[in-house]
Design a protein around this motif. Structure first.
Motif, PDB file in Angstrom:
ATOM      1  N   ALA A   1      -2.423  -6.389  15.464  1.00  0.00           N
ATOM      2  CA  ALA A   1      -2.064  -7.919  15.067  1.00  0.00           C
ATOM      3  C   ALA A   1      -3.094  -8.594  14.679  1.00  0.00           C
ATOM      4  CB  ALA A   1      -1.270  -8.528  16.352  1.00  0.00           C
ATOM      5  N   GLN A   2      -2.970  -9.691  14.106  1.00  0.00           N
ATOM      6  CA  GLN A   2      -3.908 -10.663  13.684  1.00  0.00           C
ATOM      7  C   GLN A   2      -4.717 -11.437  15.036  1.00  0.00           C
ATOM      8  OE1 GLN A   2      -2.532 -14.361  12.039  1.00  0.00           O
ATOM      9  NE2 GLN A   2      -4.302 -14.982  10.940  1.00  0.00           N
ATOM     10  N   ASN A   3      -3.796 -11.666  15.870  1.00  0.00           N
ATOM     11  CA  ASN A   3      -4.146 -12.329  17.194  1.00  0.00           C
ATOM     12  C   ASN A   3      -4.043 -11.401  18.448  1.00  0.00           C
ATOM     13  OD1 ASN A   3      -4.713 -14.726  15.739  1.00  0.00           O
ATOM     14  ND2 ASN A   3      -2.517 -15.122  16.002  1.00  0.00           N
ATOM     15  N   THR A   4      -4.722 -11.383  19.638  1.00  0.00           N
ATOM     16  CA  THR A   4      -4.263 -10.910  20.826  1.00  0.00           C
ATOM     17  C   THR A   4      -3.602 -11.987  21.568  1.00  0.00           C
ATOM     18  OG1 THR A   4      -6.350  -9.485  20.588  1.00  0.00           O
ATOM     19  CG2 THR A   4      -5.441 -10.143  22.686  1.00  0.00           C
ATOM     20  N   ALA A   5      -2.572 -11.657  22.012  1.00  0.00           N
ATOM     21  CA  ALA A   5      -1.624 -12.432  22.694  1.00  0.00           C
ATOM     22  C   ALA A   5      -0.989 -11.598  23.749  1.00  0.00           C
ATOM     23  CB  ALA A   5      -0.466 -13.167  21.966  1.00  0.00           C
ATOM     24  N   ASN A   6      -1.098 -12.272  25.059  1.00  0.00           N
ATOM     25  CA  ASN A   6      -0.439 -11.972  26.339  1.00  0.00           C
ATOM     26  C   ASN A   6      -0.976 -10.742  26.713  1.00  0.00           C
ATOM     27  OD1 ASN A   6       1.513 -14.249  26.664  1.00  0.00           O
ATOM     28  ND2 ASN A   6       2.461 -13.245  24.669  1.00  0.00           N
ATOM     29  N   GLY A   7      -2.098 -10.188  26.577  1.00  0.00           N
ATOM     30  CA  GLY A   7      -2.651  -9.106  26.772  1.00  0.00           C
ATOM     31  C   GLY A   7      -2.527  -7.863  25.643  1.00  0.00           C
ATOM     32  N   PHE A   8      -1.952  -8.124  24.794  1.00  0.00           N
ATOM     33  CA  PHE A   8      -1.758  -7.192  23.558  1.00  0.00           C
ATOM     34  C   PHE A   8      -2.556  -7.617  22.379  1.00  0.00           C
ATOM     35  CE2 PHE A   8       1.655  -6.630  26.702  1.00  0.00           C
ATOM     36  CZ  PHE A   8       1.730  -5.112  26.666  1.00  0.00           C
ATOM     37  N   ASN A   9      -3.095  -6.529  21.635  1.00  0.00           N
ATOM     38  CA  ASN A   9      -3.612  -6.725  20.566  1.00  0.00           C
ATOM     39  C   ASN A   9      -2.768  -6.050  19.141  1.00  0.00           C
ATOM     40  OD1 ASN A   9      -4.165  -4.020  20.768  1.00  0.00           O
ATOM     41  ND2 ASN A   9      -6.595  -4.347  20.572  1.00  0.00           N
TER      42      ASN A   9
ATOM     43  N   ALA B   1      -3.024  -4.813  10.121  1.00  0.00           N
ATOM     44  CA  ALA B   1      -3.365  -3.360   9.814  1.00  0.00           C
ATOM     45  C   ALA B   1      -2.405  -2.323  10.093  1.00  0.00           C
ATOM     46  CB  ALA B   1      -4.686  -2.863  10.638  1.00  0.00           C
ATOM     47  N   ALA B   2      -2.542  -1.143   9.785  1.00  0.00           N
ATOM     48  CA  ALA B   2      -1.780  -0.001   9.922  1.00  0.00           C
ATOM     49  C   ALA B   2      -2.580   1.322  10.313  1.00  0.00           C
ATOM     50  CB  ALA B   2      -1.004   0.293   8.591  1.00  0.00           C
ATOM     51  N   SER B   3      -1.975   1.533  11.448  1.00  0.00           N
ATOM     52  CA  SER B   3      -2.740   3.001  12.001  1.00  0.00           C
ATOM     53  C   SER B   3      -1.778   4.132  12.134  1.00  0.00           C
ATOM     54  CB  SER B   3      -3.006   2.662  13.661  1.00  0.00           C
ATOM     55  OG  SER B   3      -3.839   3.767  14.044  1.00  0.00           O
ATOM     56  N   LEU B   4      -2.272   5.162  11.434  1.00  0.00           N
ATOM     57  CA  LEU B   4      -1.435   6.559  11.359  1.00  0.00           C
ATOM     58  C   LEU B   4      -2.209   7.731  11.992  1.00  0.00           C
ATOM     59  CD1 LEU B   4       1.403   7.480  10.245  1.00  0.00           C
ATOM     60  CD2 LEU B   4       0.555   8.075   8.159  1.00  0.00           C
ATOM     61  N   GLY B   5      -1.429   8.419  12.689  1.00  0.00           N
ATOM     62  CA  GLY B   5      -1.952   9.507  13.568  1.00  0.00           C
ATOM     63  C   GLY B   5      -1.783   9.514  14.963  1.00  0.00           C
ATOM     64  N   LEU B   6      -2.519  10.510  15.944  1.00  0.00           N
ATOM     65  CA  LEU B   6      -2.023  10.506  17.245  1.00  0.00           C
ATOM     66  C   LEU B   6      -3.204  10.056  17.926  1.00  0.00           C
ATOM     67  CD1 LEU B   6      -1.454  14.377  17.433  1.00  0.00           C
ATOM     68  CD2 LEU B   6       0.152  12.687  16.865  1.00  0.00           C
ATOM     69  N   THR B   7      -2.436   8.938  18.958  1.00  0.00           N
ATOM     70  CA  THR B   7      -3.372   8.438  19.943  1.00  0.00           C
ATOM     71  C   THR B   7      -2.443   8.189  21.245  1.00  0.00           C
ATOM     72  OG1 THR B   7      -5.018   6.459  20.314  1.00  0.00           O
ATOM     73  CG2 THR B   7      -3.001   5.983  19.143  1.00  0.00           C
TER      74      THR B   7
ATOM     75  N   LYS C   1       0.889  -1.274  -0.160  1.00  0.00           N
ATOM     76  CA  LYS C   1       0.068   0.145   0.193  1.00  0.00           C
ATOM     77  C   LYS C   1       0.904   1.272   0.000  1.00  0.00           C
ATOM     78  CE  LYS C   1      -4.221   1.005  -0.080  1.00  0.00           C
ATOM     79  NZ  LYS C   1      -5.325   0.963  -1.146  1.00  0.00           N
ATOM     80  N   VAL C   2       0.693   2.261  -0.897  1.00  0.00           N
ATOM     81  CA  VAL C   2       1.204   3.450  -0.785  1.00  0.00           C
ATOM     82  C   VAL C   2       0.059   4.465  -0.517  1.00  0.00           C
ATOM     83  CG1 VAL C   2       2.681   5.127  -2.163  1.00  0.00           C
ATOM     84  CG2 VAL C   2       2.935   2.802  -2.350  1.00  0.00           C
ATOM     85  N   LEU C   3       0.120   5.186   0.368  1.00  0.00           N
ATOM     86  CA  LEU C   3      -0.980   6.068   0.543  1.00  0.00           C
ATOM     87  C   LEU C   3      -0.326   7.489   0.503  1.00  0.00           C
ATOM     88  CD1 LEU C   3      -2.821   4.119   3.193  1.00  0.00           C
ATOM     89  CD2 LEU C   3      -3.175   4.112   0.653  1.00  0.00           C
ATOM     90  N   SER C   4      -0.024   8.083  -0.466  1.00  0.00           N
ATOM     91  CA  SER C   4       0.555   9.328  -0.578  1.00  0.00           C
ATOM     92  C   SER C   4      -0.631  10.406  -0.505  1.00  0.00           C
ATOM     93  CB  SER C   4       1.479   9.367  -1.681  1.00  0.00           C
ATOM     94  OG  SER C   4       2.327  10.453  -1.735  1.00  0.00           O
ATOM     95  N   LEU C   5      -0.129  11.804  -0.804  1.00  0.00           N
ATOM     96  CA  LEU C   5      -1.134  12.574  -1.146  1.00  0.00           C
ATOM     97  C   LEU C   5      -2.170  12.597   0.030  1.00  0.00           C
ATOM     98  CD1 LEU C   5      -2.399  12.467  -4.640  1.00  0.00           C
ATOM     99  CD2 LEU C   5      -0.729  14.065  -3.668  1.00  0.00           C
ATOM    100  N   ALA C   6      -1.880  12.314   1.141  1.00  0.00           N
ATOM    101  CA  ALA C   6      -2.862  11.936   2.518  1.00  0.00           C
ATOM    102  C   ALA C   6      -3.753  11.335   2.013  1.00  0.00           C
ATOM    103  CB  ALA C   6      -3.297  13.298   3.254  1.00  0.00           C
ATOM    104  N   LEU C   7      -3.582  10.800   1.140  1.00  0.00           N
ATOM    105  CA  LEU C   7      -3.713   9.495   1.189  1.00  0.00           C
ATOM    106  C   LEU C   7      -4.654   9.036   0.255  1.00  0.00           C
ATOM    107  CD1 LEU C   7      -1.508  11.140   3.685  1.00  0.00           C
ATOM    108  CD2 LEU C   7      -3.073   9.729   4.336  1.00  0.00           C
TER     109      LEU C   7
ATOM    110  N   TYR D   1      -5.871   1.398   7.907  1.00  0.00           N
ATOM    111  CA  TYR D   1      -6.020   0.658   6.826  1.00  0.00           C
ATOM    112  C   TYR D   1      -5.864  -0.703   7.119  1.00  0.00           C
ATOM    113  CZ  TYR D   1      -4.859  -1.531   2.396  1.00  0.00           C
ATOM    114  OH  TYR D   1      -5.141  -2.255   1.105  1.00  0.00           O
ATOM    115  N   ASN D   2      -6.914  -1.718   6.770  1.00  0.00           N
ATOM    116  CA  ASN D   2      -7.024  -2.950   7.134  1.00  0.00           C
ATOM    117  C   ASN D   2      -6.251  -3.860   5.868  1.00  0.00           C
ATOM    118  OD1 ASN D   2      -8.064  -2.686   9.241  1.00  0.00           O
ATOM    119  ND2 ASN D   2     -10.162  -2.587   8.444  1.00  0.00           N
ATOM    120  N   HIS D   3      -5.245  -4.748   6.139  1.00  0.00           N
ATOM    121  CA  HIS D   3      -4.494  -5.367   5.121  1.00  0.00           C
ATOM    122  C   HIS D   3      -5.659  -6.504   4.858  1.00  0.00           C
ATOM    123  CE1 HIS D   3      -1.052  -2.938   4.959  1.00  0.00           C
ATOM    124  NE2 HIS D   3      -0.701  -3.326   6.411  1.00  0.00           N
ATOM    125  N   ALA D   4      -5.409  -7.225   3.486  1.00  0.00           N
ATOM    126  CA  ALA D   4      -6.281  -8.309   3.208  1.00  0.00           C
ATOM    127  C   ALA D   4      -5.874  -9.485   3.825  1.00  0.00           C
ATOM    128  CB  ALA D   4      -5.898  -8.317   1.524  1.00  0.00           C
ATOM    129  N   SER D   5      -4.768  -9.689   4.285  1.00  0.00           N
ATOM    130  CA  SER D   5      -4.345 -10.730   5.086  1.00  0.00           C
ATOM    131  C   SER D   5      -3.239 -10.560   6.016  1.00  0.00           C
ATOM    132  CB  SER D   5      -4.018 -11.878   4.185  1.00  0.00           C
ATOM    133  OG  SER D   5      -3.014 -11.728   3.280  1.00  0.00           O
TER     134      SER D   5
END
Length: 252
Positions: free
Chosen positions: A117-125, A216-222, A6-12, A81-85
Protein backbone atom coordinates in the motif's frame (compact mmCIF):
# COMPACT_ATOMS: atom_id res chain seq x y z
CA UNK A 1 -5.59 7.26 -18.93
CA UNK A 2 -3.82 4.14 -20.14
CA UNK A 3 -5.73 1.16 -18.78
CA UNK A 4 -2.75 -1.19 -19.08
CA UNK A 5 -0.17 -0.61 -16.35
CA UNK A 6 2.24 -3.52 -16.63
CA UNK A 7 2.46 -6.79 -18.49
CA UNK A 8 5.37 -8.94 -17.36
CA UNK A 9 5.20 -12.05 -19.45
CA UNK A 10 8.09 -14.31 -20.32
CA UNK A 11 8.94 -14.18 -16.62
CA UNK A 12 8.99 -11.23 -17.11
CA UNK A 13 10.90 -9.54 -19.69
CA UNK A 14 9.47 -6.07 -20.24
CA UNK A 15 9.75 -3.59 -23.06
CA UNK A 16 7.89 -0.25 -22.83
CA UNK A 17 5.55 -1.83 -20.31
CA UNK A 18 4.76 -4.87 -22.43
CA UNK A 19 6.22 -8.29 -23.05
CA UNK A 20 4.87 -11.15 -25.11
CA UNK A 21 5.73 -14.59 -26.38
CA UNK A 22 7.23 -13.21 -29.58
CA UNK A 23 10.14 -11.65 -27.74
CA UNK A 24 13.39 -13.40 -28.46
CA UNK A 25 15.08 -14.44 -25.25
CA UNK A 26 14.74 -14.91 -21.55
CA UNK A 27 16.58 -12.43 -19.32
CA UNK A 28 19.47 -13.38 -17.08
CA UNK A 29 17.21 -12.59 -14.14
CA UNK A 30 13.87 -10.97 -13.34
CA UNK A 31 15.00 -7.45 -12.41
CA UNK A 32 15.76 -4.58 -14.76
CA UNK A 33 19.44 -4.92 -13.84
CA UNK A 34 19.33 -8.49 -15.17
CA UNK A 35 17.41 -7.58 -18.31
CA UNK A 36 13.98 -8.32 -16.84
CA UNK A 37 11.16 -5.93 -15.94
CA UNK A 38 10.75 -6.14 -12.16
CA UNK A 39 12.05 -3.37 -9.90
CA UNK A 40 13.67 -5.66 -7.33
CA UNK A 41 13.87 -9.20 -5.98
CA UNK A 42 14.18 -10.68 -2.50
CA UNK A 43 15.67 -14.07 -1.63
CA UNK A 44 16.04 -14.55 2.11
CA UNK A 45 17.84 -17.31 4.01
CA UNK A 46 18.33 -20.16 4.31
CA UNK A 47 20.64 -20.63 1.34
CA UNK A 48 18.27 -23.20 -0.16
CA UNK A 49 15.71 -20.49 -0.96
CA UNK A 50 15.78 -19.90 -4.71
CA UNK A 51 14.45 -17.52 -7.37
CA UNK A 52 15.28 -18.41 -10.96
CA UNK A 53 14.06 -18.14 -14.52
CA UNK A 54 13.41 -21.41 -16.31
CA UNK A 55 12.10 -22.60 -19.66
CA UNK A 56 9.52 -23.09 -20.99
CA UNK A 57 6.91 -20.64 -19.69
CA UNK A 58 3.40 -21.45 -18.57
CA UNK A 59 1.44 -19.59 -21.26
CA UNK A 60 3.21 -20.30 -24.57
CA UNK A 61 5.93 -17.97 -23.30
CA UNK A 62 9.66 -18.52 -23.43
CA UNK A 63 10.18 -18.79 -19.69
CA UNK A 64 8.70 -18.53 -16.22
CA UNK A 65 9.71 -17.37 -12.77
CA UNK A 66 10.41 -20.27 -10.37
CA UNK A 67 10.35 -19.70 -6.62
CA UNK A 68 11.16 -22.07 -3.77
CA UNK A 69 11.80 -21.60 -0.04
CA UNK A 70 14.29 -23.13 2.33
CA UNK A 71 13.08 -24.63 5.62
CA UNK A 72 12.41 -21.42 7.55
CA UNK A 73 9.28 -19.43 8.34
CA UNK A 74 11.24 -16.25 7.56
CA UNK A 75 12.32 -17.41 4.09
CA UNK A 76 11.10 -15.52 1.02
CA UNK A 77 11.64 -15.63 -2.72
CA UNK A 78 9.76 -13.02 -4.72
CA UNK A 79 9.95 -10.11 -7.17
CA UNK A 80 8.47 -6.64 -6.76
CA UNK A 81 7.36 -4.00 -9.24
CA UNK A 82 6.92 -0.44 -7.95
CA UNK A 83 4.15 1.53 -9.65
CA UNK A 84 4.84 5.12 -10.63
CA UNK A 85 1.94 6.30 -8.48
CA UNK A 86 -0.56 4.58 -6.16
CA UNK A 87 -3.57 3.00 -7.85
CA UNK A 88 -7.10 3.09 -6.39
CA UNK A 89 -8.55 0.92 -9.17
CA UNK A 90 -6.31 -2.09 -9.62
CA UNK A 91 -6.72 -5.25 -11.68
CA UNK A 92 -4.12 -7.99 -11.66
CA UNK A 93 -3.66 -11.45 -13.10
CA UNK A 94 -1.00 -14.12 -12.90
CA UNK A 95 -0.47 -17.81 -13.56
CA UNK A 96 0.73 -20.09 -10.77
CA UNK A 97 1.90 -23.68 -11.21
CA UNK A 98 1.64 -25.79 -8.03
CA UNK A 99 2.40 -29.13 -9.66
CA UNK A 100 5.69 -29.63 -7.79
CA UNK A 101 4.08 -29.05 -4.38
CA UNK A 102 3.20 -32.23 -2.51
CA UNK A 103 -0.22 -32.60 -0.86
CA UNK A 104 -1.13 -29.91 1.65
CA UNK A 105 -1.79 -30.61 5.29
CA UNK A 106 -4.51 -28.66 7.08
CA UNK A 107 -2.12 -25.91 8.21
CA UNK A 108 -0.03 -25.52 5.05
CA UNK A 109 -0.16 -22.01 3.61
CA UNK A 110 2.12 -19.58 1.80
CA UNK A 111 1.65 -16.12 0.23
CA UNK A 112 2.02 -15.96 -3.57
CA UNK A 113 0.98 -12.35 -4.33
CA UNK A 114 0.85 -9.08 -2.40
CA UNK A 115 -0.29 -5.56 -3.17
CA UNK A 116 1.78 -3.24 -0.94
CA UNK A 117 0.00 0.00 0.00
CA UNK A 118 0.87 3.66 -0.32
CA UNK A 119 0.26 4.16 3.41
CA UNK A 120 0.62 2.08 6.54
CA UNK A 121 -2.68 2.04 8.40
CA UNK A 122 -3.98 0.05 11.36
CA UNK A 123 -0.68 -1.84 11.56
CA UNK A 124 -0.64 -3.05 7.92
CA UNK A 125 1.47 -1.78 5.01
CA UNK A 126 -0.41 -3.73 2.33
CA UNK A 127 -3.88 -3.80 0.81
CA UNK A 128 -4.08 -7.43 -0.26
CA UNK A 129 -2.47 -10.84 0.12
CA UNK A 130 -3.24 -13.91 -1.99
CA UNK A 131 -2.22 -17.23 -0.46
CA UNK A 132 -2.16 -20.93 -1.23
CA UNK A 133 -4.03 -22.74 1.54
CA UNK A 134 -5.22 -26.26 2.23
CA UNK A 135 -8.36 -27.79 0.76
CA UNK A 136 -9.73 -31.22 1.68
CA UNK A 137 -7.75 -34.43 1.18
CA UNK A 138 -4.42 -32.73 0.42
CA UNK A 139 -5.81 -30.35 -2.20
CA UNK A 140 -4.78 -26.70 -2.56
CA UNK A 141 -7.05 -23.66 -2.63
CA UNK A 142 -6.59 -19.92 -3.01
CA UNK A 143 -7.34 -17.39 -0.24
CA UNK A 144 -7.69 -13.62 -0.49
CA UNK A 145 -6.92 -11.44 2.55
CA UNK A 146 -7.86 -7.79 1.99
CA UNK A 147 -7.24 -5.03 4.50
CA UNK A 148 -10.47 -3.45 5.70
CA UNK A 149 -11.44 -0.63 8.00
CA UNK A 150 -12.89 -2.41 11.03
CA UNK A 151 -12.48 -5.37 13.38
CA UNK A 152 -9.07 -6.99 12.92
CA UNK A 153 -8.60 -4.86 9.77
CA UNK A 154 -8.33 -8.03 7.68
CA UNK A 155 -11.24 -9.41 5.64
CA UNK A 156 -10.54 -12.86 4.23
CA UNK A 157 -12.25 -15.28 1.87
CA UNK A 158 -11.13 -18.63 0.49
CA UNK A 159 -12.41 -19.77 -2.89
CA UNK A 160 -14.38 -22.92 -2.12
CA UNK A 161 -13.13 -24.94 -5.12
CA UNK A 162 -9.83 -26.82 -5.23
CA UNK A 163 -7.14 -25.59 -7.58
CA UNK A 164 -6.51 -27.84 -10.55
CA UNK A 165 -3.25 -29.82 -10.60
CA UNK A 166 -0.65 -27.76 -12.45
CA UNK A 167 -1.29 -24.26 -13.79
CA UNK A 168 -4.06 -22.01 -12.43
CA UNK A 169 -5.07 -18.51 -13.54
CA UNK A 170 -5.83 -15.96 -10.81
CA UNK A 171 -7.37 -12.55 -11.51
CA UNK A 172 -8.50 -9.85 -9.10
CA UNK A 173 -10.01 -6.36 -9.10
CA UNK A 174 -9.34 -4.28 -6.00
CA UNK A 175 -11.06 -0.92 -5.52
CA UNK A 176 -9.76 1.40 -2.82
CA UNK A 177 -12.20 3.78 -1.19
CA UNK A 178 -14.22 4.71 1.87
CA UNK A 179 -17.06 2.45 3.00
CA UNK A 180 -18.74 0.47 0.24
CA UNK A 181 -16.46 2.03 -2.40
CA UNK A 182 -13.74 -0.39 -1.25
CA UNK A 183 -14.27 -3.82 -2.82
CA UNK A 184 -12.46 -6.93 -4.04
CA UNK A 185 -13.66 -9.20 -6.84
CA UNK A 186 -11.73 -12.25 -7.96
CA UNK A 187 -11.76 -14.91 -10.63
CA UNK A 188 -10.13 -18.33 -10.36
CA UNK A 189 -9.64 -20.26 -13.61
CA UNK A 190 -12.27 -18.24 -15.43
CA UNK A 191 -13.27 -19.46 -18.88
CA UNK A 192 -11.28 -18.04 -21.78
CA UNK A 193 -12.45 -14.70 -23.12
CA UNK A 194 -12.02 -10.99 -22.52
CA UNK A 195 -15.61 -10.15 -21.56
CA UNK A 196 -15.90 -9.96 -17.77
CA UNK A 197 -17.86 -12.95 -16.42
CA UNK A 198 -19.51 -13.27 -13.04
CA UNK A 199 -16.76 -13.24 -10.43
CA UNK A 200 -15.73 -16.37 -8.53
CA UNK A 201 -16.14 -14.43 -5.31
CA UNK A 202 -16.04 -10.97 -3.76
CA UNK A 203 -15.52 -9.08 -0.50
CA UNK A 204 -17.64 -5.92 -0.18
CA UNK A 205 -17.53 -2.81 2.02
CA UNK A 206 -13.77 -2.92 2.62
CA UNK A 207 -13.59 0.74 3.71
CA UNK A 208 -9.89 0.68 2.75
CA UNK A 209 -9.26 4.33 1.84
CA UNK A 210 -6.79 4.75 4.73
CA UNK A 211 -4.20 2.70 2.81
CA UNK A 212 -4.20 5.21 -0.06
CA UNK A 213 -3.80 2.89 -3.03
CA UNK A 214 -1.76 0.02 -4.47
CA UNK A 215 1.88 1.13 -4.62
CA UNK A 216 3.50 -2.07 -5.88
CA UNK A 217 3.01 -5.70 -6.88
CA UNK A 218 4.89 -8.60 -5.31
CA UNK A 219 4.89 -12.09 -6.90
CA UNK A 220 6.52 -15.23 -5.53
CA UNK A 221 6.65 -17.11 -2.24
CA UNK A 222 6.77 -15.49 1.19
CA UNK A 223 5.38 -15.86 4.74
CA UNK A 224 5.23 -19.69 4.83
CA UNK A 225 3.44 -21.33 7.72
CA UNK A 226 5.42 -23.67 9.98
CA UNK A 227 3.78 -26.64 8.25
CA UNK A 228 4.68 -25.34 4.77
CA UNK A 229 8.28 -24.82 5.93
CA UNK A 230 8.45 -28.42 7.12
CA UNK A 231 6.52 -30.11 4.32
CA UNK A 232 7.49 -28.16 1.20
CA UNK A 233 11.03 -26.85 1.61
CA UNK A 234 12.78 -26.48 -1.80
CA UNK A 235 9.62 -27.49 -3.71
CA UNK A 236 9.26 -25.15 -6.69
CA UNK A 237 6.29 -23.00 -7.66
CA UNK A 238 6.16 -21.45 -11.14
CA UNK A 239 4.75 -18.03 -12.06
CA UNK A 240 4.13 -16.33 -15.40
CA UNK A 241 2.17 -13.71 -17.34
CA UNK A 242 1.66 -11.09 -14.68
CA UNK A 243 -0.65 -8.31 -15.92
CA UNK A 244 -1.99 -5.24 -14.12
CA UNK A 245 -4.54 -2.71 -15.37
CA UNK A 246 -6.71 0.07 -14.01
CA UNK A 247 -10.14 -0.64 -15.42
CA UNK A 248 -10.54 -3.40 -18.00
CA UNK A 249 -11.06 -7.08 -17.30
CA UNK A 250 -7.91 -8.96 -18.33
CA UNK A 251 -9.16 -12.46 -19.18
CA UNK A 252 -7.30 -14.59 -21.70
Amino acid sequence: MNTKMKVLSLALVGLAGFAGSAMAACPAGPTTADGGAWTSKSVLPPSTSSLTIATPGLDSTECKLVSSLGPSTTASSFVRYNHASPETSYRFQFLVDTNALSDFSSTDNVVVFQAPAQNTANGFNRLLRVSLVAGPAGAKRIRFIAQCGSGTFSCAQSFATDLTPGVNRIEGFLKVGAGAAGELKYWVNAAAGTTEPTESGSIANLDNAAWGGVAAASLGLTAPSAAFKTNHATQAVGFDTFDSRRTTYIGH
